[in-house]
Write an enzyme that holds these catalytic residues in place. Structure first.
Site, mmCIF file in Angstrom:
data_model
loop_
_atom_site.group_PDB
_atom_site.id
_atom_site.type_symbol
_atom_site.label_atom_id
_atom_site.label_comp_id
_atom_site.label_asym_id
_atom_site.label_seq_id
_atom_site.Cartn_x
_atom_site.Cartn_y
_atom_site.Cartn_z
ATOM 1 N N ASN A 147 -14.392 3.868 28.299
ATOM 2 C CA ASN A 147 -14.929 2.942 29.329
ATOM 3 C C ASN A 147 -15.291 1.395 28.387
ATOM 4 O OD1 ASN A 147 -16.351 1.217 31.026
ATOM 5 N ND2 ASN A 147 -16.915 3.089 32.204
ATOM 6 N N ASN B 246 -15.451 -1.561 29.753
ATOM 7 C CA ASN B 246 -16.306 -2.650 30.654
ATOM 8 C C ASN B 246 -15.840 -3.924 30.556
ATOM 9 O OD1 ASN B 246 -18.409 -3.288 32.084
ATOM 10 N ND2 ASN B 246 -20.083 -3.454 30.307
ATOM 11 N N TYR C 88 -11.460 7.173 36.385
ATOM 12 C CA TYR C 88 -12.831 6.501 36.348
ATOM 13 C C TYR C 88 -13.640 7.132 37.916
ATOM 14 C CZ TYR C 88 -16.268 2.746 36.627
ATOM 15 O OH TYR C 88 -17.543 1.888 36.815
ATOM 16 N N ASP D 50 -14.425 8.404 32.169
ATOM 17 C CA ASP D 50 -15.886 8.325 32.492
ATOM 18 C C ASP D 50 -15.844 9.055 34.008
ATOM 19 O OD1 ASP D 50 -18.462 7.596 33.431
ATOM 20 O OD2 ASP D 50 -18.060 5.262 33.317
ATOM 21 N N ASP E 274 -20.816 -0.944 26.640
ATOM 22 C CA ASP E 274 -21.962 0.042 27.061
ATOM 23 C C ASP E 274 -21.635 1.433 26.823
ATOM 24 O OD1 ASP E 274 -20.770 -0.124 29.243
ATOM 25 O OD2 ASP E 274 -22.508 0.012 30.663
ATOM 26 N N HIS E 275 -20.448 1.805 26.695
ATOM 27 C CA HIS E 275 -19.863 3.166 26.461
ATOM 28 C C HIS E 275 -19.215 2.980 24.979
ATOM 29 C CE1 HIS E 275 -20.009 4.901 30.548
ATOM 30 N NE2 HIS E 275 -20.170 3.629 30.913
ATOM 31 N N HIS F 271 -47.951 -2.232 20.381
ATOM 32 C CA HIS F 271 -47.555 -2.706 19.028
ATOM 33 C C HIS F 271 -48.014 -4.152 18.628
ATOM 34 C CE1 HIS F 271 -44.465 -0.058 21.133
ATOM 35 N NE2 HIS F 271 -44.487 0.563 19.966
ATOM 36 N N CYS G 55 -42.275 -4.617 26.685
ATOM 37 C CA CYS G 55 -42.429 -4.407 25.201
ATOM 38 C C CYS G 55 -41.026 -4.823 24.755
ATOM 39 C CB CYS G 55 -42.702 -3.068 24.918
ATOM 40 S SG CYS G 55 -42.771 -2.724 23.300
ATOM 41 N N CYS H 290 -43.374 0.785 24.634
ATOM 42 C CA CYS H 290 -44.335 1.218 25.374
ATOM 43 C C CYS H 290 -44.309 0.857 27.056
ATOM 44 C CB CYS H 290 -45.683 0.638 24.844
ATOM 45 S SG CYS H 290 -45.629 -1.327 24.959
#
Length: 653
Positions: A7, A9, A145, A185, A349-350, A602, A625, A639
């Site tokens: 994928n 994107n 897809y 996907d 992102d894949h 942190h 965070c 966190c």
């Protein structure tokens, strides 16, 4: 044979700097299947469609621009026998080069079938394989897809219809003795091992998409904790199969007759209820099912994820999901030797998933590829002109060719007097070359307008333009100078410059005698000072005595150089002082953004983010965070600190 799915994107975003060919070569696969290309037919350019060493087959979205889309890039040694766009067969271009085997789609209306193929979510290519020295077969690569449902009921129904149609088409190909590989996907997670946080989904084991996936696999690879049926799947099921992966007795007999050359047997109803499934029937049922080859080869892998949330940098902590699958039919799965997730490949992102089969692809021997091939599109074959070609900028030359002017003057000028006029104009052009502004006198082309004679016989040649002397001060006043205090050092910015007395007088213009022509040559010099308020105009007139003229010119040059030097010193000193006070001036005028708060977990500066999800809080900013997302309770990762930007401003006020 290596087959890869990814994928991407947005193919233009990934290949914008490197190019499509370099990206394909780096993946090192015989067949590259891409999803979410975000390219429609009008956006497809030639470098993306025609790649040296590959043939491309695209499926485009017909609903929205820059949305969805799939593509198969086949290397030269893996050219397909046939290719087709979509699952329903409504988009096939040529019957001879189509894949065929569409299954039973009577349960869906024509509008439903058209809608399922309108988003460009599937492209199929059929290839020839050599499994061993004696066996040659065909395999259909179904690149899909799958839609994402989210919380919308209409999209969930659309997704389940798409999955049901996908299964029907795959089983129809298997019944036609064609091997099938479904990849892409799928927008689902099969088991708890495929999700970083399955406990967050209370309905995890009862999701309709997971039920569909569980029933697609052979019984040995199914998750016993997942339900065997779902009412949403039964509502959209096609009549060719049931969602449990089991067929009726009549369907069993039909497939047995096709596979083992058996004739249909008559059975009594009482015997049918008590009759056990024979090994032959069990084998036929498994032949119509698939194997998740990555999970089959890596059964205990719990961090094999292919998708991460980029907004939380979850890829750094490998806190994601496995949404990309390669499903191989059970008869071909025995030839799979390896399946890996390429987490090192970035750009989306894949990440890609690649499978290796112990077989050899056979290139198609036909002189022409299937009709769906991108290089056969009219816009890339020179048969169709794109709309962008009508807006190409054309360069028109505006220079006057003196050779053509002299060669064509015989046809324009009818007398010797007009020839003399042209010669005088040429001489004037040479004279005007020494004018300071560098602009030559323009003569109208003889092909458009003939030269006109005045009453005095002089040509209408325009006088050369005056030269504007380059400014010796700064071209633009710095914004910080408005906030710097004034000092006595900037004398030239407050006092007026001394003007030369000779600049206020105007002498008679110099006359250039050439034949019967008479022209006035006037040179005007403009001098702008630092404050930009006064202008010194100098008129240079010819002198009868050349020595006097040279002396005056030398004196003027010396005065200008000394004045330029003084201006430079004043300007440099002013810039140094303004640079020292610029930061303080800006701080007094504008107060910069306040430092971000520290997360309590942190003690690190938080990051400012913006809500992109539709709703009442869209476009609102908040602090969170800075660490990447990870398993809850682990202090090494993000966190739970959260604070709206407006709330922090209210506390300060």
């Amino acid at each position: 044979m290596r087959i890869l799915t990814w994928n991407i994107n947005g193919i233009r975003a990934v290949t914008g700097k490197t190019g499509v060919k370099k990206m394909l070569d780096s993946l090192n696969a015989d067949l590259v299947c891409l999803q979410e290309t975000k390219v429609t037919r009008d956006m497809l350019d030639e470098p993306t469609a025609i790649v040296d060493g590959y043939e491309s087959y695209f499926s485009f979205s017909r609903k929205r621009t820059g949305y969805s889309g799939t593509a198969n890039y086949c290397s030269k040694q893996c050219t397909p026998v046939s290719a087709e766009e979509g699952l329903t067969g409504r988009l096939r271009i040529n019957e001879e080069t189509s894949v065929g085997c569409y299954g039973n789609t009577d349960a869906y209306s024509d509008s439903d079938l058209e809608a399922l193929d309108s988003e460009g979510r599937c492209v199929i290519t059929k290839h020839r394989l050599r499994l061993n020295e004696e066996t040659e077969t065909e395999v259909a690569i179904i690149n899909v897809y799958v839609p994402r449902a989210g919380d919308r009921p209409d999209r969930l129904e659309y997704k389940l219809r798409f999955l049901s149609l996908l299964r029907s088409r795959a089983q129809a190909l298997l019944q036609d003795d064609v091997h099938v590989i479904i990849l892409g996907d799928l927008n689902l997670t099969h088991t708890a091992k495929d999700n970083c946080d399955p406990k967050s989904d209370a309905d995890f084991l009862r999701r309709s998409s997971r039920v569909w996936m569980n029933n697609m696999l052979r019984p040995s690879e199914r998750d016993p904790g997942i339900a065997s049926s779902h009412p949403d799947l039964e509502a959209v099921a096609l009549s060719s199969h049931t969602q449990r992966g089991e067929m009726s007795d009549e369907e069993d007999d039909d497939i047995l007759e096709q596979t083992f050359n058996h004739s249909p047997k008559t059975r009594k109803n009482t015997e049918a209820k008590s009759k056990k499934i024979t090994p032959e029937k069990q084998q036929v049922r498994e032949d119509l099912l698939f194997s998740d080859v990555y999970r089959y080869l890596h059964p205990d892998e719990t961090t094999g994820y292919t998708n991460w949330d980029t907004s939380t940098d979850a890829r750094k902590s490998n806190y994601g999901r496995r949404l990309d699958y390669i499903l191989v039919d059970t008869r071909l799965a025995c030839h799979v030797t390896d399946c890996r997730i390429l987490t090192e490949v970035e750009g989306s992102d894949h990440c890609p998933v690649v499978v290796t089969l112990n077989c050899q692809p056979l290139p198609f021997s036909s002189s022409s590829p299937p009709q769906l091939c991108s290089k056969l599109m009219p816009e890339f074959r020179g048969q169709q002109q794109k709309l962008s070609s009508f807006f190409t900028k054309t360069v028109v030359s505006k220079e006057v060719d003196s050779v053509s002017l002299s060669s064509s003057q015989g046809s324009v000028c009818s007398s010797q007097e007009e020839v003399n006029i042209i010669n005088d104009a040429k001489g004037q052009l040479k004279k005007s070359a020494s004018v300071p502004d560098g602009n030559s006198t323009r003569i109208s082309s003889p092909n458009k307008t003939s030269l006109k004679r005045g009453n005095s016989g002089a040509t209408n040649v325009a006088a050369p333009k005056s030269k504007k002397v380059k400014q010796t001060g700064p071209k633009q006043i710095s914004l910080t100078s408005f906030f710097a205090p004034k000092t006595n050092s900037s004398v030239h910015s407050e006092s007026k410059p001394v003007q030369n007395s000779s600049s206020n007088t105007k002498s008679e213009p110099k006359k250039v005698d050439k034949g019967d022509t008479e022209h006035d040559v006037v040179c005007v010099e403009d001098q702008n000072f630092i404050n930009g308020s006064d202008i010194l105009a100098k008129v240079c007139s010819p002198s009868k005595d050349k020595n006097i003229q040279n002396i005056s010119n030398t004196a003027n040059i010396k005065k200008e150089k000394s004045f330029d030097k003084a201006c430079t010193l004043a300007t440099s000193s002013q810039e140094v002082k303004s640079a020292l006070t610029s930061s303080q001036s800006w701080k007094t005028l504008l107060c910069g953004p306040a430092p971000p708060p520290l997360c309590p977990g942190h003690k690190e500066p938080c990051v400012l983010k913006t809500v992109r999800k539709n709703g009442p809080n869209k476009n609102k900013q908040f602090y969170s965070c800075p660490r990447p997302d990870g398993p809850p309770g682990n202090p090494q990762y993000r966190c739970n600190f959260f604070q709206w930007l407006n709330d922090r401003k209210k506390k300060k006020t």
